[in-house]
Scaffold this motif. Structure first.
Motif, short mmCIF file in Angstrom:
data_model
loop_
_atom_site.label_atom_id
_atom_site.label_comp_id
_atom_site.label_asym_id
_atom_site.label_seq_id
_atom_site.Cartn_x
_atom_site.Cartn_y
_atom_site.Cartn_z
N LEU A 1 2.51 14.26 -0.12
CA LEU A 1 2.63 12.80 -0.18
C LEU A 1 2.91 12.23 1.20
O LEU A 1 2.33 11.21 1.59
N ARG A 2 3.78 12.88 1.96
CA ARG A 2 4.06 12.43 3.33
C ARG A 2 2.80 12.42 4.17
O ARG A 2 2.55 11.48 4.94
N LYS A 3 2.00 13.47 4.06
CA LYS A 3 0.75 13.56 4.84
C LYS A 3 -0.21 12.44 4.46
O LYS A 3 -0.84 11.82 5.33
N GLU A 4 -0.34 12.19 3.16
CA GLU A 4 -1.26 11.16 2.70
C GLU A 4 -0.80 9.77 3.15
O GLU A 4 -1.62 8.93 3.52
N ILE A 5 0.49 9.54 3.13
CA ILE A 5 1.02 8.25 3.59
C ILE A 5 0.76 8.08 5.08
O ILE A 5 0.39 6.99 5.54
N ALA B 1 0.83 -1.21 0.00
CA ALA B 1 0.00 0.00 0.00
C ALA B 1 0.86 1.26 0.00
O ALA B 1 0.63 2.19 -0.77
N VAL B 2 1.88 1.28 0.86
CA VAL B 2 2.77 2.44 0.94
C VAL B 2 3.58 2.58 -0.35
O VAL B 2 3.71 3.68 -0.91
N LEU C 1 3.29 6.10 -7.30
CA LEU C 1 2.42 7.01 -8.04
C LEU C 1 2.70 8.47 -7.69
O LEU C 1 2.72 9.33 -8.56
N GLY C 2 2.95 8.72 -6.42
CA GLY C 2 3.19 10.10 -5.99
C GLY C 2 4.45 10.70 -6.56
O GLY C 2 4.51 11.91 -6.82
N LEU C 3 5.47 9.88 -6.77
CA LEU C 3 6.75 10.38 -7.30
C LEU C 3 6.83 10.28 -8.82
O LEU C 3 7.83 10.69 -9.40
N LEU D 1 1.34 13.37 -14.72
CA LEU D 1 0.16 14.07 -14.23
C LEU D 1 -0.19 13.72 -12.79
O LEU D 1 -0.78 14.52 -12.08
N VAL D 2 0.15 12.49 -12.35
CA VAL D 2 -0.25 12.08 -11.01
C VAL D 2 0.77 12.47 -9.95
O VAL D 2 0.62 12.12 -8.79
N ALA D 3 1.82 13.18 -10.32
CA ALA D 3 2.84 13.57 -9.34
C ALA D 3 2.23 14.36 -8.20
O ALA D 3 1.34 15.20 -8.39
N VAL D 4 2.69 14.08 -6.98
CA VAL D 4 2.19 14.74 -5.77
C VAL D 4 3.37 15.43 -5.09
O VAL D 4 4.43 14.81 -4.95
#
Length: 202
Positions: A182-186, A161-162, A168-170, A174-177
């Motif tokens: 990204l830290r907060k969402e994780i 999951a992580v 995807l976040g990195l 288009l999906v870059a966070v």
């Protein structure tokens, strides 16, 4: 060790370090044995006197990456007197940060594919499996009644999951966070998963 063996071992180390630098700057697709041979000062064919094949060279670079990741996760795990839940959050954030700081080397761990008829050497499997102890230990503290097999499955699920969020976040599309987001969402994801596992156990 004879002088000849010492020279060969030094050249082998130079080759692995040069490959590591090349992957870090160009990505796995940019790893070229001709360029490596030129950099370490040997003939192109001599590269395969130092490693069995390109697969072994990539795995040796990956081993160095995994050892550094292990050190980063160990530092996160030992930082302060944390609950098992917060330890898992710290480990997940450390994983994200390591991936962001070592992007191409981290990507290479997952991009490399062995040929279908080849198997991973034991030392490479051991390098990979060692990392799961960072997740396994806090999970074992949280769920002491679970079997080793159950804890192993939960550890791999949490990692997946992580890792998926980090990958995807990195992604530089288009999906870059942004990394802080990204830290907060994780953090939210890991806490929610652990809270759900605790609730289910109760």
């Amino acid at each position: 060790m004879s002088k000849a063996l010492e020279r060969r071992e030094k050249l082998r180390i130079d080759l692995i370090l040069a490959a590591e630098r090349m992957v870090a700057s160009r990505g796995l697709a940019g790893l070229k044995t001709r360029d490596l041979a030129r950099e370490i000062g040997c003939a192109n064919g001599a590269v395969y006197n130092l490693v069995t094949d390109l697969d072994e060279l990539i795995l040796r670079v990956g081993s160095r990456t995994l050892h550094r990741l292990d050190e980063a996760l160990s530092a996160a795990q030992s930082a302060g007197d944390l609950s098992p839940q917060e330890t898992l959050v710290r480990i997940a954030i450390a994983y994200c940060d390591f991936a962001a700081e070592n992007l191409e080397l981290w990507r290479a761990l997952f991009e490399h594919r062995m040929e279908a008829d080849k198997t991973l050497p034991e030392w490479s499997i051991e390098d990979q499996m060692q990392l799961f102890r960072h997740i396994y230990q806090p999970l074992a503290a949280l769920f002491p009644k679970r079997s080793r097999e159950e804890l192993g499955i939960t550890a791999r699920s949490l990692f997946s999951a992580v890792h998926g969020m980090v990958a995807l976040g990195l992604e530089q599309k288009l999906v870059a966070v942004p990394l802080p987001a990204l830290r907060k969402e994780i953090t939210v994801l890991v806490r929610a998963m652990i809270d759900g596992l605790i609730a289910r156990a109760v």
